[in-house]
Each structure stands twice: as structure tokens, then as C-alpha cells.
Design an enzyme around this catalytic site. Structure first.
Site, PDB file in Angstrom:
ATOM      1  N   GLU A   1     -48.558 -15.485   6.512  1.00  0.00           N
ATOM      2  CA  GLU A   1     -47.735 -14.315   6.147  1.00  0.00           C
ATOM      3  C   GLU A   1     -46.746 -14.727   5.075  1.00  0.00           C
ATOM      4  O   GLU A   1     -46.125 -15.794   5.164  1.00  0.00           O
ATOM      5  CB  GLU A   1     -46.896 -13.806   7.326  1.00  0.00           C
ATOM      6  CG  GLU A   1     -47.556 -12.918   8.319  1.00  0.00           C
ATOM      7  CD  GLU A   1     -46.559 -12.460   9.391  1.00  0.00           C
ATOM      8  OE1 GLU A   1     -45.351 -12.322   9.085  1.00  0.00           O
ATOM      9  OE2 GLU A   1     -47.003 -12.278  10.537  1.00  0.00           O
TER      10      GLU A   1
ATOM     11  N   LYS B   1     -42.305  -0.005  14.146  1.00  0.00           N
ATOM     12  CA  LYS B   1     -41.546  -1.231  14.367  1.00  0.00           C
ATOM     13  C   LYS B   1     -40.068  -0.925  14.528  1.00  0.00           C
ATOM     14  O   LYS B   1     -39.534  -0.021  13.881  1.00  0.00           O
ATOM     15  CB  LYS B   1     -41.736  -2.196  13.187  1.00  0.00           C
ATOM     16  CG  LYS B   1     -42.996  -3.034  13.266  1.00  0.00           C
ATOM     17  CD  LYS B   1     -42.976  -4.134  12.209  1.00  0.00           C
ATOM     18  CE  LYS B   1     -44.074  -5.147  12.462  1.00  0.00           C
ATOM     19  NZ  LYS B   1     -44.056  -6.229  11.452  1.00  0.00           N
TER      20      LYS B   1
ATOM     21  N   GLU C   1     -38.065  -3.932   8.130  1.00  0.00           N
ATOM     22  CA  GLU C   1     -39.201  -4.253   8.998  1.00  0.00           C
ATOM     23  C   GLU C   1     -40.328  -3.243   8.861  1.00  0.00           C
ATOM     24  O   GLU C   1     -41.492  -3.554   9.123  1.00  0.00           O
ATOM     25  CB  GLU C   1     -38.745  -4.318  10.459  1.00  0.00           C
ATOM     26  CG  GLU C   1     -37.986  -5.571  10.815  1.00  0.00           C
ATOM     27  CD  GLU C   1     -38.858  -6.808  10.772  1.00  0.00           C
ATOM     28  OE1 GLU C   1     -39.933  -6.807  11.394  1.00  0.00           O
ATOM     29  OE2 GLU C   1     -38.472  -7.776  10.095  1.00  0.00           O
TER      30      GLU C   1
END
Length: 363
Positions: free
Chosen positions: A262, A319, A325
Site C-alpha cells: 500500500e 470507513k 480515510e
């Protein structure tokens, strides 16, 4: 000087197509994360078509997604398949449990480059999971079909490092050694990569000077010299990657490759989230893609590309936490791009290579 030999045109055609396919796949080190904490994701077939229209060659799934995998069949897009943290105790419990999971969830129609057992498990806040990580990895490896090239690994956060600045100081937290060292040995013994999630965005969030932003975005900056190694760094991504490399080398695992599972940059954030803008997200991800395609490598490992999965394909609207986020998506759920970072497939790359039959004379 020997007799003349004639090669069948079909042989030449096949060799050329194999070369072209190898060249395309060998350059395919740019991937994307497909998160599903959302209630508005496009149908799997639409997502598969979107991916096929790009130069993205790899997709990371946090858990099995059979409908999306089925839609990707025949696309030459490979999968990094995740085992959710909640499933790790079951896989660790017995070889039979791991075999059942593998039979139910590992696809055969799409190549699976690796399986990540857990995501940032060692920093998940659940200490009961750590001792179960290696047994789960061992049982899942044993459950793979004979001859499988799929690697078994686990994804970690940068929090496994006790030091990363300067890169030559890179080291793992000593209190993780009891769990992490056997995992590293497992990776080494089985030719599997060490997977980690570096985010220059968070480094900037803790140091919001303009020169730090430029350093994080691959933009012109004075650079930073690592006094201990003498190496000069022009971007945070390389610095973080080399810190990870240093930590692995210090443990004696210089042969273990690194995969960036990521990395990304939010295009929107709350009022107190410095740097979370469309321009910065486009700069980071676009410059990252260009940096990877250049194959320049890092100061410590020049000329070595690293498989990198950008976070994320779509926003995840369910989320919690700050606005950032929910704002990492490269694409909106209507399949349009939030911003362009040069991921469109080159013209003609989706079609198979066409070779005009010829007769080749070899002396």
C-alpha cells in the site's frame, strides 16, 4: 559454414509473441488496492473493464472476491489475495483448516502472485494474533497445489520499524523479534517477499514544512544526505524503501525482496489535515508511477524495480475516522478518474500481438 535452415513462420510468430508478452508482464509492477468498506461500489464486471483499460497489472484484494476474480479471467491481471486477520486463527489451527480455506478461496482462472496472511497484524492491537501468524503461513503454504508459484507472505505497517530516518538506521522493533524473526526466515526459505505499507503522506503530516512536502511528492527539493551511508535522497518513498531494505539486510535477509502493498495520498481531508488535496494526490501518485516506470530504483538498490500497489482504486465511504480515510480513490464509483496519473493503457496494448507470417532464413 554449415547448411541453411528454415524456421517455420509459426515458430517465429510464437517466439515473438512470447517475447512481447514477457516484456509486457516484466514491466507490470504497478498494482492497485481494491478495498470494499463501501456501499456504492460498481459491479465486478465494470471494475474489471476499468482495470483492463489501464496499465495496472496487479490487484490487491483484502479478502476473497470471487465475482471480481471471475470477471478478471483472461486479463493477464494478477491477484495479491488477502487473508483477513479474523481468519488467521482458523488457518493456524490445523493443516486441514488451511487446506479448506485454500480450496474455497484460491482461484484457478486468475494468477495469484502471492497470498498475504493478515494485514498489519503485528500492529493490529490484538496480541493474540501474533503467535498464530507463522503457523497460519506454514499451513497455507502446505495447502498450495503441487507446483504452485504463489508466494505466502504477510503485510506489515511501517510501525514494525523502530527507526527509519535516516534510511541507514532502518531497524525492526526489538520487541517484535520473537514473532517477526521466524516470519522473516520463512520468507527467506520460501523465496517470498516482505510486504509493507509506507505512506510519505503521514511523514508529511508530522512535518508540514514546504521542503518536506516537495520531498514527499517527488518534486524538486534540496535532497537529504544520509551521513552514515553517504547516499543522497530526493524523495521520501525511496528513503522509506531503503530503511526497510536496511532493516532486512541487518537481519541477514538481503535476498528477501520487498513489495509495497500500500502507498497513496488522499485528495481530500478535514480542515486540520495538511496536504490532503487533489493537486498533491495527483503529484504523489503520478510521480510515483513515473518513478517506478523509470526503473531507476533507490540509492541503496539502483536499477531495481519494486512491485507497488497504490491505495486505492475507489473511495471507501463507510470507513470511519478523518475525511482523508474516505478519500484515497484514484477513480470515482461512476468509473471516472478523480485525477489523471498516467495509468491509461497504451494504444493497442490490450489486443494480442499480430505477426505477419514470414519465412526466415538462418545460416
Amino acid at each position: 559454414m554449415g547448411a541453411r535452415r528454415w524456421l517455420d513462420a509459426a515458430v517465429i510468430s510464437g517466439l515473438l509473441q512470447a517475447f512481447l508478452f514477457h516484456f509486457a508482464t516484466s514491466q507490470s509492477f504497478i498494482g492497485v488496492n481494491y478495498g470494499t468498506i463501501a456501499d456504492n461500489l460498481p459491479p465486478p464486471a465494470s471494475t474489471a473493464n476499468l482495470l483492463k483499460s489501464t496499465s495496472i497489472g496487479k490487484v490487491r484484494l483484502y479478502e476473497p472476491q470471487p465475482d471480481l476474480v471471475a470477471a478478471l479471467a483472461g486479463s493477464n491481471i494478477s491477484i495479491l489475495l488477502g487473508v483477513p486477520n479474523a481468519d488467521v486463527p482458523n488457518l493456524a489451527s490445523s493443516p486441514a483448516a488451511a487446506a479448506a480455506w485454500a480450496a474455497a478461496n484460491i482461484p484457478t482462472a486468475v494468477p495469484v502472485s502471492a497470498i498475504s496472511v493478515g494485514n498489519e497484524l503485528l500492529n493490529s492491537g490484538d496480541p493474540s494474533l501474533a503467535p498464530q501468524l507463522l503457523p497460519a503461513m506454514q499451513n497455507l503454504l502446505a495447502a498450495l497445489p503441487a507446483g504452485s508459484t504463489t508466494k505466502i507472505s504477510s503485510v506489515h505497517s511501517m510501525a514494525v520499524l523502530s527507526s527509519s530516518d535516516p534510511p541507514s538506521s532502518g531497524a525492526f522493533h526489538a520487541d517484535l523479534a520473537g514473532t517477526l524473526d521466524p516470519v522473516l526466515d520463512f520468507l527467506h526459505q520460501n523465496g517470498a517477499p516482505f510486504m509493507i505499507n509506507p505512506y510519505p503522506y503521514f511523514a508529511y503530516a508530522s512535518d508540514t514544512r514546504p521542503e518536506t512536502l516537495a520531498f514527499c511528492l517527488f518534486q524538486p527539493n534540496p535532497g537529504r544526505v544520509d551521513a552514515a551511508s553517504g547516499l543522497s535522497y530526493t524523495n521520501m518513498f525511496d528513503a522509506q524503501l531503503d530503511a526497510i531494505r536496511t532493516a532486512l539486510d541487518a537481519k541477514g535477509y538481503s535476498s528477501v525482496d520487498i513489495v509495497i502493498a500500500e502507498t497513496g495520498w488522499p485528495y481530500k481531508g478535514d480542515a486540520d489535515e495538511a496536504g490532503a488535496t487533489v493537486d498533491n494526490a495527483k503529484a504523489y501518485n503520478g510521480n510515483l508511477v513515473a518513478h517506478l516506470k523509470s526503473q531507476v530504483g533507490t540509492p541503496r538498490t539502483p536499477g531495481k524495480s519494486v512491485d507497488t500497489y497504490i491505495f486505492a482504486l475507489y473511495d471507501e465511504d463507510l470507513k470511519g475516522g478523518p475525511e482523508s480515510e474516505r478519500s484515497f480513490g484514484l477513480y470515482r464509483t461512476d468509473l471516472t478518474a478523480n485525477y489523471d496519473i498516467g495509468l491509461a493503457a497504451a494504444p493497442g496494448t490490450a489486443a494480442p500481438a499480430t505477426v505477419t507470417p514470414v519465412t526466415v532464413q538462418v545460416h
